[in-house]
Design a protein around this motif. Structure first.
Motif, short mmCIF file in Angstrom:
data_model
loop_
_atom_site.label_atom_id
_atom_site.label_comp_id
_atom_site.label_asym_id
_atom_site.label_seq_id
_atom_site.Cartn_x
_atom_site.Cartn_y
_atom_site.Cartn_z
N ARG A 277 -0.26 7.97 -3.79
CA ARG A 277 -1.21 6.90 -3.49
C ARG A 277 -0.45 5.64 -3.06
O ARG A 277 -0.87 4.93 -2.14
N TYR A 278 0.60 5.39 -3.76
CA TYR A 278 1.41 4.21 -3.43
C TYR A 278 1.95 4.34 -2.00
O TYR A 278 1.90 3.39 -1.22
N CYS B 68 -0.80 3.88 0.36
CA CYS B 68 -1.11 2.44 0.40
C CYS B 68 -0.11 1.72 1.30
O CYS B 68 -0.50 0.86 2.12
N LEU C 115 -6.80 -2.10 -1.72
CA LEU C 115 -5.69 -1.18 -1.89
C LEU C 115 -4.70 -1.70 -2.93
O LEU C 115 -4.16 -0.94 -3.73
N LYS D 82 -3.79 0.08 -6.22
CA LYS D 82 -2.39 0.32 -6.56
C LYS D 82 -2.11 -0.15 -7.99
O LYS D 82 -1.48 0.55 -8.79
#
Length: 174
Positions: free
Chosen positions: A10-11, A14, A52, A56
């Motif tokens: 996800r990071y 992002c 986002l 995060k």
């Protein structure tokens, strides 16, 4: 580990989205004709960027919670393994003690059987000796009766002897 990997993905996404958004913002600034549209897009992109960043931070918080939970579970697992090890040692010790007790019981059973056999032999010997005593008592009674009869005969003979001596003396005196 899965949570960490997911948070990392996800990071990365992002970061990629941020990179894309930054490129879009840069492109929008260059495009003077669509200033109004660009401002709207930039605002949207800022909103997405904020969202986002919030995601995060939320994912990072979840990741940190997951790490804490993993550490806690690892500690619990270690304690459980230690408890299991100690329980296993106690079980082994108890099994050895039980085996020693079974051996001691078997030995005592053998000794008990030997003593019971000795006891039976003693009872048989006592019975035999009681029979012998009864026989000897019977023999002693018979001999006592014989002695008593002999004593009576002897007394009778002594009395007769005394009578005869008395009679003999009286005859000699005459």
């Amino acid at each position: 580990m899965e949570a960490e990997r997911e948070a990392s993905l996800r990071y990365q996404k992002c970061l990629e989205k941020i990179s894309e958004l930054e490129a879009t913002v840069s492109h929008s600034q260059k495009d003077a004709a669509h200033l109004k549209d660009r401002d709207r897009k930039a605002e949207n992109l800022r909103d997405v960027l904020t969202r986002l960043k919030d995601e995060k931070e939320a994912d990072l918080a979840k990741y940190l919670q997951a790490l804490e939970k993993v550490a806690s579970l690892e500690n619990k697992l270690l304690l459980a393994e230690n408890d299991a090890s100690m329980a296993n040692e106690r079980a082994n010790k108890a099994e050895k003690e039980a085996e020693a007790l079974r051996a001691a019981i078997a030995k005592l059973e053998e000794e008990k059987e030997a003593i019971a056999h000795e006891h039976q032999l003693c009872l048989e010997k006592i019975s035999y000796l009681e029979q012998q005593i009864a026989l000897y008592q019977g023999e002693a009674e018979r001999l006592k009766v014989e002695v008593d009869v002999g004593v009576e005969k002897l007394r009778g003979a002594e009395e007769q002897c005394l009578k005869l001596e008395s009679s003999n003396k009286s005859m000699q005196l005459k």
